[in-house]
Design a protein around this motif. Structure first.
Motif, short mmCIF file in Angstrom:
data_model
loop_
_atom_site.label_atom_id
_atom_site.label_comp_id
_atom_site.label_asym_id
_atom_site.label_seq_id
_atom_site.Cartn_x
_atom_site.Cartn_y
_atom_site.Cartn_z
N MET A 70 0.83 -1.20 0.00
CA MET A 70 0.00 0.00 0.00
C MET A 70 0.87 1.25 0.00
SD MET A 70 -3.08 -0.78 2.67
CE MET A 70 -4.26 -2.11 2.40
N SER A 104 -9.48 -5.03 2.60
CA SER A 104 -8.26 -5.85 2.64
C SER A 104 -8.58 -7.24 3.20
CB SER A 104 -7.19 -5.17 3.49
OG SER A 104 -6.82 -3.92 2.93
N GLN A 107 -10.07 -9.28 0.55
CA GLN A 107 -9.08 -9.78 -0.41
C GLN A 107 -8.37 -11.02 0.13
OE1 GLN A 107 -8.32 -8.98 -3.57
NE2 GLN A 107 -10.03 -7.52 -3.57
N LEU A 116 0.61 -8.88 1.88
CA LEU A 116 0.28 -7.46 1.79
C LEU A 116 1.16 -6.66 2.74
CD1 LEU A 116 -1.58 -5.22 0.68
CD2 LEU A 116 -3.17 -5.74 2.56
N ILE A 137 -6.41 -5.61 10.06
CA ILE A 137 -6.52 -6.42 8.84
C ILE A 137 -6.09 -7.86 9.13
CG2 ILE A 137 -5.55 -6.80 6.53
CD1 ILE A 137 -5.36 -3.71 6.30
#
Length: 196
Positions: A70, A104, A107, A116, A137
């Motif tokens: 990110m 997130s 995903q 990630l 997350i």
């Protein structure tokens, strides 16, 4: 998730070798290993310089990690937009609420393999607190947190260790904070001192 350089076998090998070469000539070493899981959140810290991104990518490619990361949407302007996305970048507009945490998590639930990387500070400026979105997350997706690092003092980068969030954020963040206590960013005075 979108198509990246890791989906092109020949280029993936070339970029890996190039990354190893770049790290070698700058006298950086890669240490550690990823958790034994096809999915995880990687803390990208400390984040104090624009140099953090290329070194993070060099380390990821050298370790053969297919990593999405990110970054603030400002760096994804033309003509770099497609390039950064091809390198695994995901633009984030921090001026608006887009429910990034839940998206997130979704995903992670929709993909069998996903790494990630998230810079918890969200900025290169000196701030007092880490943002804890990365923790929520990982906790929500039930995946481990890998403690990624760039230690400019010792010229080492990689994965220090990993932990599985317990839901006790204060205890888990204390464990994380202890690990980063001796990690030196490029500009130490911009390092993060606490979390919230």
């Amino acid at each position: 998730m979108h198509y990246t350089i890791f989906d092109t076998p020949i280029l993936r090998t070339i970029i890996k070798l190039l990354s190893i070469f770049c790290l070698k000539i700058t006298e950086w070493q890669v240490k550690g290993k990823m958790p034994d899981s096809p999915k995880c959140v990687v803390i990208a810290a400390p984040h104090t310089s624009n140099w953090d991104l290329p070194y993070t990518l060099f380390v990821a490619f050298a370790m053969d990690i297919k990593m999405f990361w990110m970054g603030k949407d400002a760096i994804f302007k033309q003509p770099f937009n497609k390039l950064f996305q091809w390198l695994g970048g995901i633009p984030i507009d921090r001026s608006k609420s887009h429910n990034i945490v839940q998206k997130s998590i979704d995903q992670f639930q929709q993909n069998d393999n996903l790494v990630l990387a998230i810079p918890p500070s969200g900025t290169r400026q000196k701030i007092m607190y880490w943002k804890t979105g990365f923790y929520h997350i990982a906790n929500g997706a039930n995946v481990p947190i890998a403690l990624g690092f760039l230690d400019y003092k010792n010229k080492t980068g990689g994965i220090g260790s990993s932990l599985h969030p317990t839901g006790d954020i204060e205890a888990d963040m204390e464990t994380i904070r202890k690990f980063y206590k001796n990690i030196t960013g490029k500009y130490p005075l911009k390092s993060i001192s606490s979390t919230k």
